[in-house]
Enzyme design. Structure first.
Site, PDB file in Angstrom:
ATOM      1  N   GLY A   1       0.721  -1.752  -0.120  1.00 34.42           N
ATOM      2  CA  GLY A   1      -0.334   0.407   0.434  1.00 34.42           C
ATOM      3  C   GLY A   1       0.339   1.373   0.197  1.00 34.42           C
TER       4      GLY A   1
ATOM      5  CG  ASN B   1      -3.176  -1.210 -12.934  1.00 30.81           C
ATOM      6  OD1 ASN B   1      -3.550  -1.426 -11.667  1.00 30.81           O
ATOM      7  ND2 ASN B   1      -2.555  -1.575 -13.838  1.00 30.81           N
TER       8      ASN B   1
ATOM      9  CG  MET C   1      -0.793  -7.791  -7.317  1.00 33.97           C
ATOM     10  SD  MET C   1      -0.273  -6.940  -8.260  1.00 33.97           S
ATOM     11  CE  MET C   1       1.110  -8.258  -9.058  1.00 33.97           C
TER      12      MET C   1
ATOM     13  CG  HIS D   1       2.147  -3.260 -15.183  1.00 33.90           C
ATOM     14  ND1 HIS D   1       1.473  -4.098 -14.808  1.00 33.90           N
ATOM     15  CD2 HIS D   1       2.888  -3.106 -16.060  1.00 33.90           C
ATOM     16  CE1 HIS D   1       2.667  -4.691 -14.665  1.00 33.90           C
ATOM     17  NE2 HIS D   1       3.874  -4.100 -15.731  1.00 33.90           N
TER      18      HIS D   1
ATOM     19  CG  ASN E   1       1.772   3.724  -5.705  1.00 34.45           C
ATOM     20  OD1 ASN E   1       2.767   4.048  -6.199  1.00 34.45           O
ATOM     21  ND2 ASN E   1       2.635   2.311  -5.553  1.00 34.45           N
TER      22      ASN E   1
HETATM   23  C1  GAR Z   1       3.835  -1.294  -7.032  1.00 38.23           C
HETATM   24  O1  GAR Z   1       4.706  -1.132  -7.680  1.00 38.23           O
HETATM   25  C2  GAR Z   1       2.622  -1.698  -8.569  1.00 38.23           C
HETATM   26  O2  GAR Z   1       3.226  -1.007  -9.595  1.00 38.23           O
HETATM   27  C3  GAR Z   1       2.658  -2.692  -8.685  1.00 38.23           C
HETATM   28  O3  GAR Z   1       2.194  -3.430  -7.664  1.00 38.23           O
HETATM   29  C4  GAR Z   1       3.281  -2.970  -6.724  1.00 38.23           C
HETATM   30  C5  GAR Z   1       2.062  -2.239  -5.496  1.00 38.23           C
HETATM   31  O4  GAR Z   1       2.851  -1.803  -4.368  1.00 38.23           O
HETATM   32  N1  GAR Z   1       1.420  -3.441  -9.234  1.00 38.23           N
HETATM   33  C6  GAR Z   1       1.333  -4.267 -10.499  1.00 38.23           C
HETATM   34  O5  GAR Z   1       2.319  -4.859 -10.686  1.00 38.23           O
HETATM   35  C7  GAR Z   1      -0.229  -4.680 -11.415  1.00 38.23           C
HETATM   36  N2  GAR Z   1       0.296  -5.137 -12.243  1.00 38.23           N
HETATM   37  P1  GAR Z   1       2.675  -0.597  -3.057  1.00 38.23           P
HETATM   38  O6  GAR Z   1       1.224  -2.099  -2.401  1.00 38.23           O
HETATM   39  O7  GAR Z   1       3.436  -0.456  -2.024  1.00 38.23           O
HETATM   40  O8  GAR Z   1       1.744   0.659  -3.665  1.00 38.23           O
END
Ligand code: GAR
Length: 191
Positions: free
Chosen positions: A12, A109, A92, A111, A14
């Site tokens: 979390g 989203n 995910m 990525h 982001n």
């Molecule tokens: C982030 O790096 C995001 O880009 C990736 O998961 C991570 C979540 O980090 N998302 C994906 O790979 C989706 N396909 P966080 O939980 O610390 O925000």
């Protein structure tokens, strides 16, 4: 003003970056609620600390998508909390037409690659394996494809010769935390 429902499965960071941008007055938005399909995910703990509704969403019987009863429950809860926009932040699971139609044009989203390069899982490892000199992150609108949909913001990072997946992902994460609030600002202006 965007009333954002955040969906995440992991740390979390982001979500936290978005919440901090709002608190600092850098983004005119409100966090309506925070969902996770993982009961113990740290994103829910962060949400409880920040005082946002933290909701565990049991997505069974599905393993890789948000569909059926859980999808209907999510739509209902978002509306109950006054949410009108969705930010996927490390969620995910694949979102399906029920949610896409309920929030048409209002789901984004993040990525960890410069899409359309390296969609899907393990984008950092994909970049290292491909031997590229540069990768990054992308914030994009969500459509029915996997990591497709119109791009809002991209930020680049170099791939260094001695990078591991971990060092590369750390560098990408730092840029994600800038890119996500920036993308939401752009979207908010256009709505
Ligand atoms: C982030 O790096 C995001 O880009 C990736 O998961 C991570 C979540 O980090 N998302 C994906 O790979 C989706 N396909 P966080 O939980 O610390 O925000």
């Amino acid at each position: 003003m965007l009333n954002i429902a955040v969906f995440g499965s992991g740390s979390g960071s982001n979500y936290q970056a978005i919440a901090e941008a709002i608190a600092a007055g850098r983004l005119n938005a409100r966090i309506a609620c925070v969902f996770s399909d993982v009961k113990e995910a740290f994103i829910l703990e962060r949400a409880r600390k920040l005082g946002h509704p933290a909701i565990y969403l049991d997505c069974a019987p599905f393993k890789t998508k948000l569909d059926g009863e859980a999808e209907a429950r999510a739509i209902e809860l978002i509306k109950q909390h006054g949410g009108d926009f969705i930010a996927l932040a490390g969620f995910m699971r694949i979102v399906k037409p029920g949610l896409l139609n309920a929030f048409a044009g209002r789901i984004v989203n993040i990525h960890p690659s410069l899409l359309p390069a390296f969609p899907g899982l393990e984008a950092g490892k994909q970049a290292l394996d491909a031997g590229v000199k540069e990768t990054g992150c992308t914030v994009h609108f969500v459509d029915s494809g996997i990591d497709t949909g119109p791009i809002i913001v991209q930020r680049k990072v170099p791939v260094l010769p001695d990078d591991t997946v971990e060092t590369l992902m750390n560098r990408i994460h730092a840029q994600e935390h800038i890119a996500y609030p920036e993308a939401l600002r752009i979207v908010a202006k256009g709505m």
